[in-house]
Design a protein around this motif. Structure first.
Motif, PDB file in Angstrom:
ATOM      1  N   PRO E  42       0.806  -1.239   0.000  1.00 35.30           N
ATOM      2  CA  PRO E  42       0.000   0.000   0.000  1.00 35.30           C
ATOM      3  C   PRO E  42       0.832   1.279   0.000  1.00 35.30           C
ATOM      4  O   PRO E  42       0.276   2.352  -0.103  1.00 35.30           O
ATOM      5  CB  PRO E  42      -0.807  -0.127   1.283  1.00 35.30           C
ATOM      6  N   THR E  44       2.230   2.860   2.278  1.00 36.55           N
ATOM      7  CA  THR E  44       2.032   3.756   3.398  1.00 36.55           C
ATOM      8  C   THR E  44       3.365   4.120   4.029  1.00 36.55           C
ATOM      9  O   THR E  44       3.499   5.162   4.653  1.00 36.55           O
ATOM     10  CB  THR E  44       1.110   3.072   4.422  1.00 36.55           C
ATOM     11  N   GLN E  45       4.329   3.294   3.839  1.00 38.99           N
ATOM     12  CA  GLN E  45       5.691   3.515   4.359  1.00 38.99           C
ATOM     13  C   GLN E  45       5.705   3.633   5.869  1.00 38.99           C
ATOM     14  O   GLN E  45       6.512   4.350   6.436  1.00 38.99           O
ATOM     15  CB  GLN E  45       6.320   4.785   3.747  1.00 38.99           C
ATOM     16  N   CYS E  46       4.790   2.925   6.526  1.00 40.61           N
ATOM     17  CA  CYS E  46       4.628   3.158   7.941  1.00 40.61           C
ATOM     18  C   CYS E  46       5.581   2.339   8.800  1.00 40.61           C
ATOM     19  O   CYS E  46       5.767   2.645   9.972  1.00 40.61           O
ATOM     20  CB  CYS E  46       3.203   2.814   8.344  1.00 40.61           C
ATOM     21  N   GLY E  47       6.161   1.316   8.234  1.00 40.60           N
ATOM     22  CA  GLY E  47       7.090   0.520   9.008  1.00 40.60           C
ATOM     23  C   GLY E  47       6.445  -0.464   9.961  1.00 40.60           C
ATOM     24  O   GLY E  47       7.123  -1.112  10.750  1.00 40.60           O
ATOM     25  N   GLN E  48       5.136  -0.630   9.908  1.00 41.93           N
ATOM     26  CA  GLN E  48       4.486  -1.577  10.820  1.00 41.93           C
ATOM     27  C   GLN E  48       4.856  -3.012  10.511  1.00 41.93           C
ATOM     28  O   GLN E  48       4.658  -3.907  11.316  1.00 41.93           O
ATOM     29  CB  GLN E  48       2.971  -1.430  10.737  1.00 41.93           C
ATOM     30  N   CYS E  49       5.376  -3.219   9.315  1.00 41.94           N
ATOM     31  CA  CYS E  49       5.776  -4.566   8.935  1.00 41.94           C
ATOM     32  C   CYS E  49       7.094  -4.938   9.595  1.00 41.94           C
ATOM     33  O   CYS E  49       7.548  -6.065   9.490  1.00 41.94           O
ATOM     34  CB  CYS E  49       5.902  -4.659   7.426  1.00 41.94           C
ATOM     35  N   GLY E  53      10.105   0.503   5.510  1.00 46.01           N
ATOM     36  CA  GLY E  53       9.315   1.025   4.396  1.00 46.01           C
ATOM     37  C   GLY E  53       8.823  -0.120   3.562  1.00 46.01           C
ATOM     38  O   GLY E  53       9.136  -1.285   3.828  1.00 46.01           O
ATOM     39  N   CYS E  54       8.024   0.204   2.565  1.00 51.71           N
ATOM     40  CA  CYS E  54       7.426  -0.864   1.787  1.00 51.71           C
ATOM     41  C   CYS E  54       8.451  -1.619   0.945  1.00 51.71           C
ATOM     42  O   CYS E  54       8.421  -2.830   0.850  1.00 51.71           O
ATOM     43  CB  CYS E  54       6.336  -0.289   0.892  1.00 51.71           C
ATOM     44  N   TYR E  57      10.453  -4.108   2.810  1.00 48.79           N
ATOM     45  CA  TYR E  57       9.623  -5.270   3.128  1.00 48.79           C
ATOM     46  C   TYR E  57       9.480  -6.151   1.884  1.00 48.79           C
ATOM     47  O   TYR E  57       9.585  -7.378   1.962  1.00 48.79           O
ATOM     48  CB  TYR E  57       8.256  -4.791   3.633  1.00 48.79           C
ATOM     49  N   CYS E  71       1.843  -6.764   6.764  1.00 48.17           N
ATOM     50  CA  CYS E  71       1.530  -5.366   6.444  1.00 48.17           C
ATOM     51  C   CYS E  71       0.082  -5.052   6.793  1.00 48.17           C
ATOM     52  O   CYS E  71      -0.818  -5.322   6.006  1.00 48.17           O
ATOM     53  CB  CYS E  71       1.791  -5.111   4.965  1.00 48.17           C
ATOM     54  N   PRO E  73      -1.618  -2.155   6.929  1.00 52.88           N
ATOM     55  CA  PRO E  73      -2.374  -1.255   6.050  1.00 52.88           C
ATOM     56  C   PRO E  73      -2.868  -1.941   4.781  1.00 52.88           C
ATOM     57  O   PRO E  73      -3.884  -1.541   4.221  1.00 52.88           O
ATOM     58  CB  PRO E  73      -1.368  -0.154   5.708  1.00 52.88           C
TER      59      PRO E  73
HETATM   60  S1  SF4 Z   1       4.707  -2.589   3.719  1.00 57.84           S
HETATM   61 FE1  SF4 Z   1       5.363  -1.993   5.751  1.00 57.84          FE
HETATM   62  S2  SF4 Z   1       5.809   0.155   5.544  1.00 57.84           S
HETATM   63 FE2  SF4 Z   1       4.596  -0.368   3.760  1.00 57.84          FE
HETATM   64  S3  SF4 Z   1       2.517   0.041   4.372  1.00 57.84           S
HETATM   65 FE3  SF4 Z   1       2.861  -2.080   4.829  1.00 57.84          FE
HETATM   66  S4  SF4 Z   1       3.488  -2.120   6.945  1.00 57.84           S
HETATM   67 FE4  SF4 Z   1       3.690   0.002   6.249  1.00 57.84          FE
END
Ligand code: SF4
Ligand SMILES: Cc1cc2nc3c(=O)[nH]c(=O)nc-3n(C[C@H](O)[C@H](O)[C@H](O)COP(=O)(O)O)c2cc1C
Ligand SMILES: Cc1cc2nc3c(=O)[nH]c(=O)nc-3n(C[C@H](O)[C@H](O)[C@H](O)COP(=O)(O)O)c2cc1C
Ligand SMILES: Cc1cc2nc3c(=O)[nH]c(=O)nc-3n(C[C@H](O)[C@H](O)[C@H](O)COP(=O)(O)O)c2cc1C
Ligand SMILES: Cc1cc2nc3c(=O)[nH]c(=O)nc-3n(C[C@H](O)[C@H](O)[C@H](O)CO)c2cc1C
Ligand code: SF4
Ligand code: SF4
Ligand code: SF4
Ligand code: FES
Lengths: 192, 341, 555, 210, 186, 226
Positions: E42, E44-49, E53-54, E57, E71, E73
């Motif tokens: 997605p 989002t670049q949120c780092g939740q993974c 960043g995406c 990942y 991921c 999001p």
């Molecule tokens: S891949 Fe990682 S950084 Fe990108 S949206 Fe998903 S959880 Fe966030």
């Protein structure tokens, strides 16, 4: 002569189908049949390897080993097959990364796809000549591809079916394979 | 009433199935006329088993039982299976076959509408593979055999396996006309002399040709009620006729005439009632033709060269395997996309 | 006789039209209030241009078309704006939308209109502009801004199809309109033909409306319209779907995603033609329409209704009866059950059916699909509804799209015949809106990726530049150390500190400089607009803040 | 480090070769140590099967050594050379054990071992391998039923040609209802084997004994 | 014995040579799969993974180092797409993963001091504004990653969830009473 | 190597990553040979030995092998081991060999052996690898035993038939006739029966897992919030 070859081919594809009747090559059959494209890819790769393996194993058995070294049959066959597979793997990785990814762990496992060793050994057992070996190998591989593709079609359709929870996934796939093999028993006796 | 359309045409699954059951009746009447009422016992037994199994599976799957029991599809499976089993088959044979058909090949896939394989034919195939000897003892039509069993004798055999006095099973049963033909040819019999045997009538077996005729009538009824389309029966029968006719022309002493193939075994039943099972057959017109042609060809091959007396069941199952692919590859052109895709 | 074509499938539900054709079109009573949504058409919502408490005249613009695809909204009568807020609207979601509530003053005082006597001499762009400002949208159901559909290159369009088929059961508004106002419809068709440079005009009417056909034929003769034909088409649902009617009349098939103008045809509803004519000739904006009120009411009839009239008040005029358990907007095949009877009539409202259990029994038991293909047999789009359903049910949207989900016109014929009573269309709507949502988020993701990558490369570049600058500076520094620049060696340390401070300041400045232009380059017009908005807000805040400090200082 | 193609090839080859040679050597060693014992076991196994149809009292020679190759013959149904074993008692021929094939079984060929006494009487018949339907045609297998022992003691002298059929076809042999193709094939093949024996009796027992 | 060794040696040498040759000839540089995977994520670049960043990942998935269900999001739909792409079995989120409703950041304009820290944190340049001036989030471009929240010295940024309106409303999965579990199906 | 590590490996092989019902590897012999308990268990044990030995062997030599020759070398090791075992058994354990004989060469191509080597032995020390091979093999044996048992009961109505071949004629008394006078349900011992029975076994395992999961959840739910 031609008819004999044709019958051998048809028999290998349908009547003595390597997966459904001989129960060989099941791991890729179960593992790579979730998507139609993957099934086709695996079928193609196996056909390539199996035909090559049938031919080269005949040559090895006939010219290199002979009756004296029969105890090396399995060893030499499997090593040659492993080599061919490793080679195929490298070529696929280079030329089609998606296929490489989809085939996943099954690609190196073509080596241990029992069918790939089973067919050359059956060739030896049935005393096939070179041409027969090739046809039998190709026929078995085609039969393998055929049931893989049909099976993948069924599995794709079953994704939408209201399968009971505990049977979802591989359990119902197994049952389907069972019913397929039940159907393939209908071919029995067609070519003796 | 939450969504449009708010009106519907009055029709229901249960009514469709009922029509099909109804259409089976002419064939069944002929059956009873020629072979006695034993078949009704099998049908009843199969029906009860089917309903019980259906109810049990629905309970296990945590689905409402009543609406599905009322849809009549289990009954239809039961009847078709019973019609393809020899009428004198022991009771447990019928029960095992029906249970397998309903539980494994129907409910493991999610029940009505979800099964890729024709349940009745799965039941038949399981039985003929597991119990071939019971599955090849068919009743001799009335008047042909030395002895004719009464109804109570038939019941006694079905439930207790006892025949009156010293009658042997062979005396009241025979191989089906198809099977006999095959056996005789195997022993280098001549087609003409074989077909002159007393068990053969005008086209095929003395009784079975009438039974087939009954199924043909019922099938036509289904067609005119628009419950089945013409594609499958026509393609199947034409293919069977063409292949058998061609080979009959080449060598009449070894290949039976095409009408023999039409009116023996399960050809008519298959053409109108089995291959047409909507759930397990293709949905596109072109796909249906391919499906039925394939089934016709396989039926002929199995009958003539294969290991089983009749090929309809296995041909159906084999073609069932390919239905998803046939469907996918015969998608008709969508409105406005005729020449584009 | 013209050669007619057929389309695949179709169904014949009971038409139930005679109930409401007995009476001529009547004018609906002025309601107690009007609730006029600002979003009644396909495209961007209109922007309100009135304030609460403002008095408006009948036909006055209250919402301006905003954006490329949009349409204007007008006051349906004279009165006072009492609210501009979120109100329940005639939408299946039941969610509220921005509406303008108007309390009529009963005067029906018209705004001064600008009629055109000789529209032929007015430039086409001006005509289209007027249509847009008059809020003319398709009244056949799609409510697409008509001015956008009335644009074509010369000689590209051969046939203009006017849709008077009205294939849905119960609905008779077009029938009555054709019976009573045929001449004006034809005049509108003439206007459309001119705008489209079309050769022939074909007006398709289902053969179950002989009166309408007769009236229209007479009007063609009376109006001496050349190359214009009234064609009676067979009665079959959904014969009034634009694609189906075009196919029947011309043999041309318009696939989903293809513009019919590219194939040389364009299609309008009779009501649209009528409204377009009124808008050009008399300058009347679209503030009312004919609505069939039928179903469980005492006297089913067609009412000329002001846009915004609350449904409940409209139904009351036809005589509400006991047993009504909901209101359907549109016909029984494609209509939506309204979540609220307070919502106002919108431009898309062609029919209100008061539903009751007698008319529409509750849905029957839903069974699994048995692949009987009755749905495929009746699908006018030649789809395989059972496959679409199979994949939509399994949420396998990729497959559903492969099976041409988006060619489905949601006509409901498949659900109508399904013996398993499956709400098929509902699954298709579900799948479509999921796919749209996915496409939107995919688009957002792609944009985000682009911006992220742009940012990464910019940071990279900045880092590099900084490093280069630093290197250059160091080089310079070593050079200056090597050379005896200063003739006041004692001030060295001071100089050094000052230089360092200066460097830090420079550094900070440079950094500030790099920040400043950040995000102000390469902006899209929307972003610029948004920024302008924000800046305006800030200016206001600053003003207020300034004002308060000013007062403080004055004290 | 960039490996050149030739160098990589060589490295891999050498590595593989090393392992292959090591493995082969190991196998060759094991083979040389075991193959004699294995051959003995195999012979013992064969003897066990033959001894089922060949009473110990009828011979005193080493029948596994006293063999003769039979060329293909329609009466035997064999396609390649087969081996016949000759049993002798006190130096006199007593029983010949020949391999015969019934080509027309229900689902393919049925391979049999038939022991015929010097006087043309059957000492015993065993089905070595077959593909008949389990549960139906497989009653010819001694593991499933002793139907096959019904041949013991029968001879051409005792039965005329019409008797060599299943009872259903008017002959003297039992069958199981529902599966007559299989027994027909077996009876026919045994009958033919007896005819073969009658024709080649002398040649069968000729040759030196070892 | 000797002939056995010779035979196997011949086979091994030939094969080894071919493989060694192929290893160089068909060497694969980089992994084109990463871009394909990245395209599904997605952004989002949120780092939740657990990756910064995406793209990182995506790289981890391609190398087999990461699972496909990390991921949040992307939602289950995202996992399904990854499973499709990679020919794997769908795998639901672990129990510890929480998927939040979509939200966007909003800066409280009266509190913002214009420190630019949030601008530096936002991975997709969704915040505009200059130093010492009020900053604003462009709602349409905000991915809701929340990375701008921690750096803000005056805590003026909050997340507002995107509410359902007729614009983003979706038709619901049909639910009918009789066959309850069917509605709960896949 | 810690006790916990052993336990994890064992649990992994026997249940969590069971080759027969979870990984679905090594299925050809699994389905072809599980016609009876004795056949199944015999093959399972033979496979276990090969897996343990080959795991250890590969773990010891893995550093010596270049990547591109990896698979050929591994498979070569397996083949040598299997052939050696086959000859040794043939020579010294003849009666057991008669039972297992035809199955042993099949082990070479049993996917699971190579799969385990690739997944485990190629990255772990020898002892762990040997133990992993053993655990995996035992897991397979368990499935083979259950599958063989089910198919034997359904197909023939007996259990442990043929045990005399493995344990000598005196063991014949161990054969259990579960259903006397059984007609024999042939399907169970034919390939379709093998597939369907295994399918049901997998479903059974899913069911157990599901139940365990449900229990776990209710258990944690029961803990009051601290
Ligand atoms: S891949 Fe990682 S950084 Fe990108 S949206 Fe998903 S959880 Fe966030
Ligand atoms: C799948 C199936 C297989 C059947 N198999 C045969 C068969 O092998 N031979 C046959 O004549 N009848 C078979 N029947 C039954 C026929 O439909 C019909 O009942 C039969 O002709 C009865 O007469 P018969 O005993 O003279 O054949 C089968 C029916 C079905 C549905
Ligand atoms: C199934 C279906 C049925 C329709 N029936 C009619 C109809 O009967 N009359 C009509 O004018 N429009 C009908 N429409 C709408 C037309 O497709 C089309 O939108 C309209 O004729 C275009 O004209 P407009 O832009 O003036 O609305 C129908 C649409 C669909 C999908
Ligand atoms: C699946 C199946 C398998 C059969 N297998 C055999 C078999 O192995 N041997 C055999 O003699 N008959 C077998 N038959 C039966 C033959 O088809 C044929 O019916 C029978 O041999 C005729 O015998 P009868 O004359 O006693 O009726 C089988 C039949 C079926 C349906
Ligand atoms: C025309 C028609 C033919 C059918 N044929 C069969 C059949 O051959 N076998 C069967 O089990 N059910 C048959 N059914 C019933 C039903 O479709 C079947 O049980 C489904 O496969 C159950 O999901 C038939 C139904 C119809 C309407
Ligand atoms: S009409 Fe209904 S039951 Fe028949 S195929 Fe279509 S969806 Fe399925
Ligand atoms: S709703 Fe869609 S699928 Fe159904 S009949 Fe209409 S066009 Fe076809
Ligand atoms: S504004 Fe904040 S929440 Fe939105 S994308 Fe930028 S950093 Fe993430
Ligand atoms: S392919 Fe046969 S065991 Fe894996």
């Amino acid at each position: 002569m031609m008819t004999e070859y044709l019958l051998l081919l048809l028999s290998a594809v349908f009547v003595n189908n390597i997966v459904m009747v001989k129960i060989l090559g099941l791991c890729p059959f179960m593992g790579v049949s979730k998507k139609l494209e993957a099934a086709v890819g695996m079928g193609a790769a196996t056909t390539f390897v199996l035909t090559l393996a049938s031919g080269s194993s005949y040559l090895i058995n006939h010219y290199l080993l002979g009756p004296d070294l029969a105890y090396l049959t399995t060893l030499s066959f499997i090593v040659v097959i492993a080599g061919i597979v490793q080679f195929t793997e490298m070529v696929i990785q280079k030329t089609s990364p998606e296929l490489y990814q989809t085939l996943g762990i099954y690609l190196p496992l073509i080596t241990t796809n029992c069918a790939v060793l089973g067919v050359p050994l059956l060739n030896v057992q049935e005393k096939h000549n070179f041409m027969q070996s090739l046809i039998f190998g190709a026929g078995s591989a085609l039969g393998f591809t055929l049931v893989m593709v049909l099976f993948a079609g069924l599995r794709e359709r079953m994704e939408g079916a209201d399968v009971p929870g505990i049977f979802k996934g591989s359990a119902i796939a197994m049952v389907t394979a069972g019913l397929m093999s039940l159907s393939f028993m209908g071919f029995s006796g067609l070519i003796k | 009433m939450a969504f449009s359309p708010f009106i519907t045409k009055p029709s229901s699954v249960s009514e469709i199935m009922l029509q099909v059951l109804f259409a089976l009746i002419p064939g069944i009447l002929f059956y009873v006329w020629f072979y006695g009422p034993a078949i009704l016992v099998s049908m009843l037994l199969a029906s009860l088993t089917a309903l019980a199994t259906e109810a049990l599976m629905l309970k296990l799957r945590n689905r409402p039982v009543a609406p599905f029991l009322k849809d009549n599809s289990a009954l239809l499976t039961a009847w078709l299976l019973a019609l393809s089993i020899p009428p004198l088959a022991p009771w447990w044979l019928v029960v095992v076959g029906t249970m397998f058909a309903i539980s494994i090949s129907k409910h493991l896939y999610g029940g009505l509408g979800n099964n890729p394989f024709n349940p009745a034919m799965v039941g038949y195939a399981v039985l003929i593979i597991s119990f071939p000897s019971y599955m090849t003892h068919w009743l001799t039509p009335d008047g042909l055999g030395d002895i004719t069993l009464g109804f109570s004798d038939q019941l006694n055999y079905i439930f207790h396996g006892i025949l009156p006095g010293d009658i042997k099973l062979d005396a009241v049963t025979m191989a089906t006309p198809l099977d006999t033909l095959k056996t005789q040819l195997h022993m280098n019999g001549q087609m003409k002399t074989i077909l002159d045997m007393p068990i053969y009538g005008h086209f095929a077996g003395v009784g079975s040709e009438w039974v087939s005729f009954g199924f043909l009538l019922g099938g036509l009824y289904l067609f005119f009620r628009r419950i089945i389309s013409w594609h499958i029966p026509v393609a199947f029968l034409v293919t069977l006729f063409a292949v058998s006719g061609a080979l009959h022309l080449v060598d009449p002493s070894r290949y039976a005439p095409p009408l023999f193939h039409w009116f023996s075994g399960a050809a008519m039943l298959g053409a109108f009632f089995i291959l047409t099972d909507p759930v397990t057959s293709p949905t596109t017109p072109k796909g249906r033709m391919i499906f039925a042609c394939g089934a016709g060809l396989l039926t002929f091959l199995i009958r003539v060269y294969g290991g089983f007396p009749d090929g309809v069941a296995f041909a159906t199952l084999l073609m069932n395997i390919s239905v998803p692919l046939i469907d996918a590859w015969t998608q008709p052109a969508v409105f406005g996309r005729k020449d584009r895709s | 006789m013209r050669k007619l074509y057929t389309f695949h499938g179709g169904v014949h539900p009971a038409t139930c039209k005679t109930q409401s054709t007995g009476k001529p079109i009547a004018k609906a009573k002025l309601p107690s209030k009007l609730i006029i949504p600002l979003h009644q058409h396909v495209g961007h919502s209109a922007r309100p241009v009135v304030e609460v408490g403002e008095r408006v005249q009948k036909g006055q613009l209250i919402g301006r078309a905003d954006g490329h695809v949009s349409s204007a909204v007008h006051a349906s009568t004279s009165g006072t704006v009492t609210a501009i807020d979120m109100q329940p609207v005639a939408h299946p979601s039941g969610l509220p939308e921005l509406c303008i509530t108007l309390i009529p003053d009963g005067l029906e005082e018209w705004l001064e209109l600008e009629p055109i006597d000789d529209w032929q001499s007015v430039p086409h762009t001006e005509l289209r502009h007027r249509l847009r400002n008059a809020g003319v949208v398709g009244l056949g159901g799609a409510v697409f801004p008509s001015d956008m559909k009335l644009y074509a290159h010369k000689h590209k369009i051969k046939t203009l199809v006017i849709n008077g088929a009205e294939c849905e059961p119960y609905i008779t508004c077009d029938d009555l309109l054709m019976r009573e106002r045929a001449a004006e419809i034809l005049a509108g068709a003439e206007l459309m033909r001119t705008l489209l440079y079309a050769d022939e005009v074909l007006i398709g009417i289902e053969d179950n409306k002989p009166e309408a056909i007769h009236a229209m034929r007479s009007a063609v003769i009376a109006g001496k319209h050349a190359n214009m034909e009234i064609v009676a088409v067979p009665t079959i649902y959904p014969g009034g779907g634009a694609k189906q009617l075009i196919r029947v009349l011309t043999g041309i098939e318009v696939a989903a995603g293809v513009r019919s103008t590219d194939l040389g045809v364009q299609c309008f509803n009779v009501g649209t033609a009528y409204s377009a004519w009124r808008a050009i000739r008399f300058g009347e904006p679209l503030i009312s329409r004919i609505v069939t009120v039928t179903g469980n009411v005492a006297s089913p009839q067609n009412l000329e209704t002001l846009i915004g009239t609350p449904i409940i008040e409209l139904v009351a005029q036809a005589g509400a009866l006991q047993g009504t358990n909901g209101y359907i907007m549109g016909g029984p095949m494609m209509g939506v059950l309204l979540p609220s009877d307070q919502a106002g009539v919108i431009k898309a409202t062609n029919c209100i059916i008061a539903a009751s259990d007698q008319l529409f029994p509750p849905p029957k038991t839903v069974l699994p699909c048995i692949r009987c293909t009755r749905c495929a047999d009746v699908c006018p789009a030649q789809l395989q509804p059972q496959d679409l359903y199979w994949h939509a049910r399994a949420k396998n949207f990729t497959k559903a799209e492969e099976y041409h989900l988006f060619d489905c016109i949601e006509c409901g014929a498949c659900s109508y015949v399904c013996p398993s009573n499956i709400p098929l269309v509902q699954y298709y709507r579900f799948a479509k809106s999921e796919i749209w949502a996915q496409q939107a988020s995919q688009k957002a993701a792609n944009a985000a990726r682009e911006r992220h990558e742009f940012r990464e490369s910019r940071l990279e570049r900045e880092k590099r530049e900084k490093a280069e600058k630093l290197a250059a500076k160091e080089k310079a520094a070593t050079k200056s150390e090597a050379a005896p620049v200063s003739d006041k060696p004692d001030t060295g340390p001071v100089d050094e500190t000052q230089r360092k401070i200066q460097a830090a300041i420079d550094h900070a400045r440079a950094q500030a400089a790099t920040i400043k232009p950040k995000n102000t380059e390469q902006l899209t017009p929307q972003q610029l607009a948004e920024i302008a908005d924000i800046e305006a807000r800030r200016a206001r805040i600053r003003e207020i803040a300034q004002a308060s400090t000013d007062t403080h200082t004055r004290e | 480090m960039r490996r050149t193609m030739a160098k990589a090839a060589l490295l891999t080859a050498l590595n593989l070769t090393a392992f292959a040679l090591f493995g082969t050597a190991l196998l060759a060693f094991i083979y040389s140590q075991t193959h004699e014992r294995i051959e003995k076991s195999v012979e013992a196994e064969k003897l066990k099967l033959i001894s089922q149809i060949l009473p110990q009292s009828l011979y005193d020679n080493d029948i596994l050594k006293d063999t003769i190759k039979l060329s293909p013959d329609p009466l035997l149904g064999n396609e390649g050379e087969t081996t016949a074993y000759r049993a002798r008692l006190h130096g006199r021929p007593s029983v010949a054990v020949i391999e015969a094939v019934a080509p027309d079984g229900y689902s393919g060929k049925i391979y049999m071992l038939i022991a015929i006494r010097e006087n043309g009487e059957l000492a015993g018949v065993r089905v070595v391998s077959h593909k008949e339907t389990p549960g139906l045609g497989d009653y010819i297998d001694i593991a499933r039923s002793d139907w096959i022992t019904g041949f013991d003691g029968k001879s051409n002298a005792q039965y005329n040609d019409d008797d060599w059929k299943v009872k259903k076809d008017g002959g003297k042999f039992d069958y199981m209802a529902g599966a007559t193709i299989t027994p027909r094939a077996v009876v026919k093949a045994v009958h033919k084997a007896l005819q073969y024996f009658a024709l080649h009796r002398d040649a069968l027992f000729a040759g030196e004994r070892k | 014995m000797f002939s056995a060794l010779l035979a196997m040696a011949a086979i091994a040498i030939t094969l080894g040579a071919v493989l060694g040759f192929a290893a160089i000839r068909f060497r694969v540089e980089g992994n084109p799969l990463v871009d394909k995977i990245d395209a599904v994520l997605p952004q989002t670049q949120c780092g939740q993974c657990g990756y910064p960043g995406c793209k990182p990942y995506a790289t981890a998935i391609a190398e087999g180092a990461a699972d496909i269900n990390q991921c949040p999001p992307g939602g289950e739909e995202g996992i399904r797409k990854l499973a499709d792409l990679l020919g794997m079995e769908f795998k639901p989120f672990g129990s510890s993963t929480v998927t939040k409703p979509k939200a966007v950041a909003r800066i409280d304009e009266s509190t913002c001091i214009g420190c630019t820290l949030c601008i530096q944190a936002c991975p997709v340049d969704a915040i505009v504004g200059a130093a010492k001036q009020m900053h604003t989030v462009i709602a349409a471009e905000c991915t809701g990653c929340e990375l701008c929240l921690p750096p803000c010295p005056v805590d003026c940024i909050s997340m507002v969830s995107i509410e359902e309106s007729t614009g983003n409303w979706k038709w619901k999965y049909p639910v009918y009473a009789l066959t309850p579990s069917q509605t709960a199906a896949p | 190597m810690s006790y916990q590590e052993f336990k994890d490996i064992f649990y992994n092989g026997m249940w969590k990553q069971n080759t027969g019902v979870v990984q679905l590897l090594g299925m050809c012999p699994l389905l072809a040979i599980s016609t009876s308990v004795v056949n199944g268990v015999s093959l399972g044990l033979a496979t276990t030995i090969v897996m343990a030995l080959s795991g250890a062997a590969v773990a010891m030599i893995r550093q010596l092998v270049p990547n591109e020759a990896r698979i050929p070398v591994f498979i070569l090791i397996i083949a040598v081991l299997v052939t050696a075992i086959q000859y040794l058994m043939n020579a010294y354990l003849y009666s057991l060999y008669v039972v297992l004989g035809i199955f042993i060469p099949l082990i070479v191509t049993n996917c699971i052996v190579l799969a385990r080597i690739e997944a485990f032995a190629a990255r772990n020390p020898a002892i762990q690898s040997a133990f992993d091979g053993m655990a995996m093999g035992l897991g397979l044996t368990a499935v083979l035993a259950v599958l063989g048992g089910l198919r034997e009961i359904m197909g023939h109505g007996t259990l442990l038939s043929g045990i005399d071949l493995a344990l000598g004629a005196s063991a014949k008394s161990l054969v259990i006739t579960v259903v006397p006078d059984y007609h024999g349900f042939l399907l169970a011992i034919l390939p379709p029966g093998a597939f369907i029975t295994l399918g049901c076994l997998i479903a059974g395992k899913n069911w157990l897992n599901q139940r365990a999961e449900a229990k776990r959840i209710t258990f944690t739910d029961a803990i009051p919030a601290a």
